[in-house]
Design a protein around this motif. Structure first.
Motif, PDB file in Angstrom:
ATOM      1  N   ARG A 163     -14.044  -6.246   1.428  1.00  0.00           N
ATOM      2  CA  ARG A 163     -13.155  -5.687   3.403  1.00  0.00           C
ATOM      3  C   ARG A 163     -12.181  -4.534   2.536  1.00  0.00           C
ATOM      4  O   ARG A 163     -11.750  -3.661   3.998  1.00  0.00           O
ATOM      5  N   THR A 164     -11.762  -4.459   1.605  1.00  0.00           N
ATOM      6  CA  THR A 164     -10.757  -3.466   1.284  1.00  0.00           C
ATOM      7  C   THR A 164     -11.465  -1.903   1.906  1.00  0.00           C
ATOM      8  O   THR A 164     -10.802  -0.979   2.469  1.00  0.00           O
TER       9      THR A 164
ATOM     10  N   TRP B 277       1.088  -0.927  -0.375  1.00  0.00           N
ATOM     11  CA  TRP B 277      -0.261  -0.145  -0.072  1.00  0.00           C
ATOM     12  C   TRP B 277       0.657   1.474   0.198  1.00  0.00           C
ATOM     13  O   TRP B 277       0.620   1.953  -0.808  1.00  0.00           O
TER      14      TRP B 277
ATOM     15  N   GLU C 253     -13.923  -9.240  -2.064  1.00  0.00           N
ATOM     16  CA  GLU C 253     -12.976  -8.628  -1.847  1.00  0.00           C
ATOM     17  C   GLU C 253     -12.342  -6.875  -1.494  1.00  0.00           C
ATOM     18  O   GLU C 253     -11.628  -6.895  -0.940  1.00  0.00           O
ATOM     19  N   VAL C 254     -12.844  -6.380  -2.673  1.00  0.00           N
ATOM     20  CA  VAL C 254     -13.139  -5.397  -2.822  1.00  0.00           C
ATOM     21  C   VAL C 254     -14.095  -3.777  -1.101  1.00  0.00           C
ATOM     22  O   VAL C 254     -13.651  -3.600  -1.007  1.00  0.00           O
TER      23      VAL C 254
ATOM     24  N   VAL D 214      -6.939  -5.832  -5.146  1.00  0.00           N
ATOM     25  CA  VAL D 214      -7.040  -4.868  -5.320  1.00  0.00           C
ATOM     26  C   VAL D 214      -5.625  -3.824  -6.078  1.00  0.00           C
ATOM     27  O   VAL D 214      -5.972  -2.961  -6.547  1.00  0.00           O
ATOM     28  N   ILE D 215      -4.772  -3.741  -5.158  1.00  0.00           N
ATOM     29  CA  ILE D 215      -3.896  -3.320  -4.776  1.00  0.00           C
ATOM     30  C   ILE D 215      -3.282  -3.649  -6.775  1.00  0.00           C
ATOM     31  O   ILE D 215      -3.111  -2.876  -7.523  1.00  0.00           O
TER      32      ILE D 215
ATOM     33  N   LEU E  83     -11.324  -0.148   4.792  1.00  0.00           N
ATOM     34  CA  LEU E  83     -10.195   0.948   5.508  1.00  0.00           C
ATOM     35  C   LEU E  83     -10.544   2.028   4.802  1.00  0.00           C
ATOM     36  O   LEU E  83     -10.371   2.374   4.332  1.00  0.00           O
TER      37      LEU E  83
ATOM     38  N   ALA F  81      -8.951   3.743   1.605  1.00  0.00           N
ATOM     39  CA  ALA F  81      -8.930   2.791   0.857  1.00  0.00           C
ATOM     40  C   ALA F  81      -9.781   3.217   0.390  1.00  0.00           C
ATOM     41  O   ALA F  81     -10.529   3.328  -1.063  1.00  0.00           O
TER      42      ALA F  81
ATOM     43  N   ASP G  13      -1.678  -8.592  -2.964  1.00  0.00           N
ATOM     44  CA  ASP G  13      -3.399  -7.969  -2.742  1.00  0.00           C
ATOM     45  C   ASP G  13      -4.239  -7.617  -3.775  1.00  0.00           C
ATOM     46  O   ASP G  13      -3.550  -6.915  -5.362  1.00  0.00           O
TER      47      ASP G  13
END
Length: 275
Positions: A251-252, A167, A248-249, A200-201, A255, A258, A198
Protein backbone atom coordinates in the motif's frame (compact mmCIF):
# COMPACT_ATOMS: atom_id res chain seq x y z
CA UNK A 1 -10.92 -1.40 -13.92
CA UNK A 2 -10.54 1.16 -16.69
CA UNK A 3 -11.85 4.71 -16.33
CA UNK A 4 -14.22 4.23 -19.27
CA UNK A 5 -15.66 1.11 -17.64
CA UNK A 6 -16.17 3.00 -14.38
CA UNK A 7 -17.84 5.82 -16.31
CA UNK A 8 -20.26 3.41 -18.01
CA UNK A 9 -20.93 1.54 -14.77
CA UNK A 10 -21.71 4.75 -12.89
CA UNK A 11 -24.08 5.92 -15.63
CA UNK A 12 -25.80 2.53 -15.68
CA UNK A 13 -26.31 2.55 -11.91
CA UNK A 14 -27.69 6.10 -11.92
CA UNK A 15 -30.01 5.26 -14.85
CA UNK A 16 -31.30 2.23 -12.95
CA UNK A 17 -31.92 4.34 -9.83
CA UNK A 18 -33.79 6.97 -11.84
CA UNK A 19 -35.87 4.28 -13.56
CA UNK A 20 -36.74 2.69 -10.24
CA UNK A 21 -37.76 5.99 -8.64
CA UNK A 22 -39.76 6.99 -11.70
CA UNK A 23 -41.56 3.65 -11.92
CA UNK A 24 -42.17 3.15 -8.20
CA UNK A 25 -45.44 5.17 -8.05
CA UNK A 26 -46.94 2.92 -10.74
CA UNK A 27 -45.71 -0.18 -8.96
CA UNK A 28 -47.07 0.90 -5.59
CA UNK A 29 -50.41 2.43 -6.61
CA UNK A 30 -53.18 1.97 -9.13
CA UNK A 31 -52.58 4.26 -12.14
CA UNK A 32 -55.80 6.15 -11.35
CA UNK A 33 -54.93 6.61 -7.72
CA UNK A 34 -54.50 10.35 -6.92
CA UNK A 35 -51.66 9.40 -4.60
CA UNK A 36 -49.45 8.99 -7.67
CA UNK A 37 -49.42 12.76 -8.31
CA UNK A 38 -48.63 13.45 -4.66
CA UNK A 39 -45.74 10.96 -4.73
CA UNK A 40 -44.32 12.53 -7.89
CA UNK A 41 -44.38 15.95 -6.21
CA UNK A 42 -42.41 14.43 -3.34
CA UNK A 43 -39.89 12.61 -5.55
CA UNK A 44 -39.05 15.19 -8.20
CA UNK A 45 -36.44 17.12 -6.09
CA UNK A 46 -34.60 13.82 -5.54
CA UNK A 47 -34.79 13.02 -9.24
CA UNK A 48 -33.45 16.47 -10.11
CA UNK A 49 -30.61 16.12 -7.59
CA UNK A 50 -29.57 12.74 -9.04
CA UNK A 51 -29.70 14.15 -12.58
CA UNK A 52 -27.47 17.05 -11.56
CA UNK A 53 -24.95 14.64 -10.04
CA UNK A 54 -24.98 12.59 -13.25
CA UNK A 55 -24.53 15.70 -15.41
CA UNK A 56 -21.64 16.95 -13.27
CA UNK A 57 -19.93 13.56 -13.41
CA UNK A 58 -20.35 13.28 -17.19
CA UNK A 59 -19.04 16.81 -17.76
CA UNK A 60 -16.02 16.09 -15.53
CA UNK A 61 -15.29 12.85 -17.38
CA UNK A 62 -15.69 14.47 -20.78
CA UNK A 63 -13.37 17.35 -19.87
CA UNK A 64 -10.70 14.99 -18.52
CA UNK A 65 -11.16 12.13 -20.99
CA UNK A 66 -7.75 12.61 -22.60
CA UNK A 67 -6.11 12.60 -19.17
CA UNK A 68 -7.81 9.34 -18.25
CA UNK A 69 -6.83 7.74 -21.56
CA UNK A 70 -3.16 8.55 -21.03
CA UNK A 71 -3.27 7.25 -17.45
CA UNK A 72 -4.81 3.98 -18.66
CA UNK A 73 -2.12 3.57 -21.30
CA UNK A 74 0.62 4.57 -18.83
CA UNK A 75 2.06 6.75 -21.58
CA UNK A 76 4.12 8.88 -19.22
CA UNK A 77 5.91 11.08 -21.81
CA UNK A 78 2.61 11.96 -23.49
CA UNK A 79 0.97 12.50 -20.10
CA UNK A 80 3.72 14.90 -19.04
CA UNK A 81 3.29 16.93 -22.24
CA UNK A 82 -0.49 17.02 -21.79
CA UNK A 83 -0.20 18.18 -18.17
CA UNK A 84 2.46 20.76 -19.04
CA UNK A 85 0.01 22.27 -21.52
CA UNK A 86 -2.86 22.37 -19.03
CA UNK A 87 -0.78 23.69 -16.16
CA UNK A 88 1.99 25.85 -17.58
CA UNK A 89 0.59 27.08 -20.88
CA UNK A 90 -3.11 27.19 -19.96
CA UNK A 91 -2.45 28.32 -16.37
CA UNK A 92 -4.52 25.67 -14.57
CA UNK A 93 -2.34 25.45 -11.45
CA UNK A 94 -4.40 23.13 -9.26
CA UNK A 95 -2.92 20.97 -6.47
CA UNK A 96 -4.27 17.83 -8.15
CA UNK A 97 -2.67 18.54 -11.53
CA UNK A 98 0.59 19.72 -9.95
CA UNK A 99 0.86 16.49 -7.95
CA UNK A 100 0.07 14.37 -10.99
CA UNK A 101 2.66 16.10 -13.17
CA UNK A 102 5.31 15.91 -10.44
CA UNK A 103 4.58 12.20 -9.97
CA UNK A 104 4.84 11.68 -13.72
CA UNK A 105 8.24 13.38 -13.78
CA UNK A 106 9.43 11.09 -10.97
CA UNK A 107 8.21 8.01 -12.87
CA UNK A 108 10.29 9.29 -15.80
CA UNK A 109 13.27 9.80 -13.44
CA UNK A 110 13.25 13.50 -14.30
CA UNK A 111 13.75 15.07 -10.88
CA UNK A 112 15.14 18.28 -12.42
CA UNK A 113 11.74 18.92 -14.04
CA UNK A 114 10.04 18.38 -10.67
CA UNK A 115 12.14 21.19 -9.19
CA UNK A 116 11.46 23.43 -12.18
CA UNK A 117 7.74 22.79 -11.68
CA UNK A 118 8.09 23.69 -8.01
CA UNK A 119 9.64 27.04 -8.94
CA UNK A 120 6.74 27.86 -11.29
CA UNK A 121 4.13 26.72 -8.77
CA UNK A 122 5.70 28.78 -5.97
CA UNK A 123 5.41 31.94 -8.09
CA UNK A 124 1.71 31.31 -8.76
CA UNK A 125 0.76 30.14 -5.26
CA UNK A 126 3.18 29.01 -2.50
CA UNK A 127 0.43 26.80 -1.05
CA UNK A 128 0.87 24.52 -4.06
CA UNK A 129 4.38 23.72 -2.84
CA UNK A 130 3.14 23.01 0.70
CA UNK A 131 0.49 20.65 -0.70
CA UNK A 132 3.13 18.63 -2.59
CA UNK A 133 6.06 18.95 -0.20
CA UNK A 134 6.94 15.25 -0.13
CA UNK A 135 7.35 15.05 -3.90
CA UNK A 136 9.35 18.28 -4.18
CA UNK A 137 11.56 17.30 -1.26
CA UNK A 138 12.15 13.81 -2.65
CA UNK A 139 13.25 15.38 -5.94
CA UNK A 140 15.97 17.29 -4.07
CA UNK A 141 17.25 14.01 -2.64
CA UNK A 142 17.30 12.42 -6.09
CA UNK A 143 19.23 15.45 -7.36
CA UNK A 144 21.79 14.90 -4.55
CA UNK A 145 20.98 18.30 -3.04
CA UNK A 146 21.07 16.85 0.46
CA UNK A 147 21.55 20.08 2.40
CA UNK A 148 18.80 21.68 0.33
CA UNK A 149 16.51 18.73 1.02
CA UNK A 150 17.11 18.97 4.77
CA UNK A 151 16.42 22.72 4.76
CA UNK A 152 13.30 22.22 2.63
CA UNK A 153 11.78 19.57 4.89
CA UNK A 154 12.67 21.62 7.96
CA UNK A 155 10.62 24.51 6.53
CA UNK A 156 7.76 22.25 5.52
CA UNK A 157 7.40 20.85 9.05
CA UNK A 158 5.92 24.16 10.11
CA UNK A 159 4.06 25.17 6.97
CA UNK A 160 2.58 22.14 5.19
CA UNK A 161 -0.88 21.40 6.54
CA UNK A 162 -1.84 18.80 3.93
CA UNK A 163 1.08 16.36 3.86
CA UNK A 164 1.32 13.62 6.55
CA UNK A 165 3.43 15.03 9.40
CA UNK A 166 5.19 11.72 10.11
CA UNK A 167 6.41 11.46 6.51
CA UNK A 168 7.71 15.03 6.62
CA UNK A 169 9.59 14.27 9.84
CA UNK A 170 10.92 11.02 8.39
CA UNK A 171 12.17 12.65 5.20
CA UNK A 172 13.76 15.40 7.24
CA UNK A 173 15.62 12.78 9.27
CA UNK A 174 16.55 10.87 6.10
CA UNK A 175 17.92 14.03 4.48
CA UNK A 176 20.01 14.73 7.58
CA UNK A 177 21.33 11.17 7.55
CA UNK A 178 22.36 11.40 3.90
CA UNK A 179 23.98 14.75 4.69
CA UNK A 180 26.00 12.99 7.43
CA UNK A 181 24.26 14.84 10.27
CA UNK A 182 23.82 11.65 12.28
CA UNK A 183 22.82 13.06 15.68
CA UNK A 184 20.01 15.32 14.40
CA UNK A 185 18.90 12.50 12.09
CA UNK A 186 18.61 10.11 15.02
CA UNK A 187 16.67 12.71 16.98
CA UNK A 188 14.05 12.69 14.20
CA UNK A 189 13.89 8.90 13.90
CA UNK A 190 13.61 8.06 17.64
CA UNK A 191 10.04 9.36 18.20
CA UNK A 192 8.95 7.90 14.86
CA UNK A 193 10.27 4.45 15.78
CA UNK A 194 8.66 4.61 19.22
CA UNK A 195 5.34 6.36 18.52
CA UNK A 196 4.45 6.59 14.80
CA UNK A 197 1.19 4.91 13.80
CA UNK A 198 2.46 4.40 10.25
CA UNK A 199 4.01 0.93 10.07
CA UNK A 200 6.44 1.62 7.23
CA UNK A 201 7.69 4.82 8.85
CA UNK A 202 8.16 2.96 12.12
CA UNK A 203 10.07 0.18 10.37
CA UNK A 204 12.31 2.47 8.34
CA UNK A 205 13.09 4.62 11.39
CA UNK A 206 13.93 1.62 13.56
CA UNK A 207 16.05 0.07 10.80
CA UNK A 208 18.15 3.20 10.25
CA UNK A 209 18.59 3.71 13.99
CA UNK A 210 19.77 0.13 14.46
CA UNK A 211 21.76 -0.56 11.33
CA UNK A 212 23.12 2.85 10.38
CA UNK A 213 23.08 5.63 12.95
CA UNK A 214 23.98 3.58 16.06
CA UNK A 215 27.10 2.37 14.23
CA UNK A 216 28.02 5.79 12.88
CA UNK A 217 27.51 7.48 16.25
CA UNK A 218 28.55 4.85 18.84
CA UNK A 219 28.49 7.37 21.70
CA UNK A 220 24.67 7.25 21.49
CA UNK A 221 24.45 3.66 20.34
CA UNK A 222 22.47 2.37 23.32
CA UNK A 223 19.87 5.13 22.97
CA UNK A 224 19.38 4.49 19.26
CA UNK A 225 19.35 0.70 19.63
CA UNK A 226 16.75 0.84 22.42
CA UNK A 227 14.40 2.97 20.28
CA UNK A 228 14.96 0.65 17.31
CA UNK A 229 14.12 -2.41 19.41
CA UNK A 230 10.96 -0.71 20.68
CA UNK A 231 9.85 0.00 17.10
CA UNK A 232 10.69 -3.51 15.91
CA UNK A 233 8.74 -5.12 18.75
CA UNK A 234 5.71 -2.90 18.10
CA UNK A 235 5.69 -3.90 14.43
CA UNK A 236 6.07 -7.62 15.06
CA UNK A 237 3.10 -7.56 17.44
CA UNK A 238 0.94 -5.96 14.74
CA UNK A 239 2.46 -7.83 11.78
CA UNK A 240 3.55 -11.23 13.11
CA UNK A 241 3.90 -12.70 9.62
CA UNK A 242 5.80 -11.59 6.55
CA UNK A 243 2.64 -11.73 4.42
CA UNK A 244 0.83 -9.22 6.64
CA UNK A 245 3.82 -6.89 6.55
CA UNK A 246 4.16 -7.15 2.77
CA UNK A 247 0.52 -6.15 2.31
CA UNK A 248 1.15 -3.01 4.34
CA UNK A 249 4.32 -2.28 2.36
CA UNK A 250 2.49 -2.71 -0.94
CA UNK A 251 0.00 0.00 0.00
CA UNK A 252 2.82 2.39 0.84
CA UNK A 253 4.75 1.69 -2.34
CA UNK A 254 1.76 2.96 -4.33
CA UNK A 255 2.87 6.43 -3.18
CA UNK A 256 5.41 7.70 -5.70
CA UNK A 257 7.49 9.54 -3.10
CA UNK A 258 7.76 6.26 -1.14
CA UNK A 259 8.51 4.11 -4.19
CA UNK A 260 11.99 5.64 -4.39
CA UNK A 261 12.66 4.02 -1.00
CA UNK A 262 11.98 0.47 -2.23
CA UNK A 263 15.57 -0.67 -1.62
CA UNK A 264 15.54 0.57 1.97
CA UNK A 265 12.10 -0.94 2.57
CA UNK A 266 13.43 -4.30 1.34
CA UNK A 267 16.38 -3.99 3.74
CA UNK A 268 13.99 -3.09 6.54
CA UNK A 269 11.88 -6.17 5.78
CA UNK A 270 14.94 -8.43 5.93
CA UNK A 271 15.99 -6.83 9.24
CA UNK A 272 12.54 -7.19 10.78
CA UNK A 273 12.10 -10.85 9.89
CA UNK A 274 15.78 -11.90 10.11
CA UNK A 275 16.04 -12.79 6.43
Amino acid sequence: MKFKSLFLLFNSVIAAVLLFIGASPFLLFNQRDPSILSLFKTCWPLLLFILLILAAFDIFYGYNRRLFQLLEKEDWPALSRYLEKRIIRDGHYSPRLIRLLANTYLVLSDSASVLALETKAAIVNPALVDANALIFGAARILEKDLGGAANFFSRMLGSSKTEPADWLHWYYGFSLLLDQQYGPSGDQFIPLAVESKDAVITGLSAFFLSERISRLLPSRGLEFTAAALDGRNRLLKTFPSLDLWNREVKRTLNLVHAAILSRFISETTAWLFDR
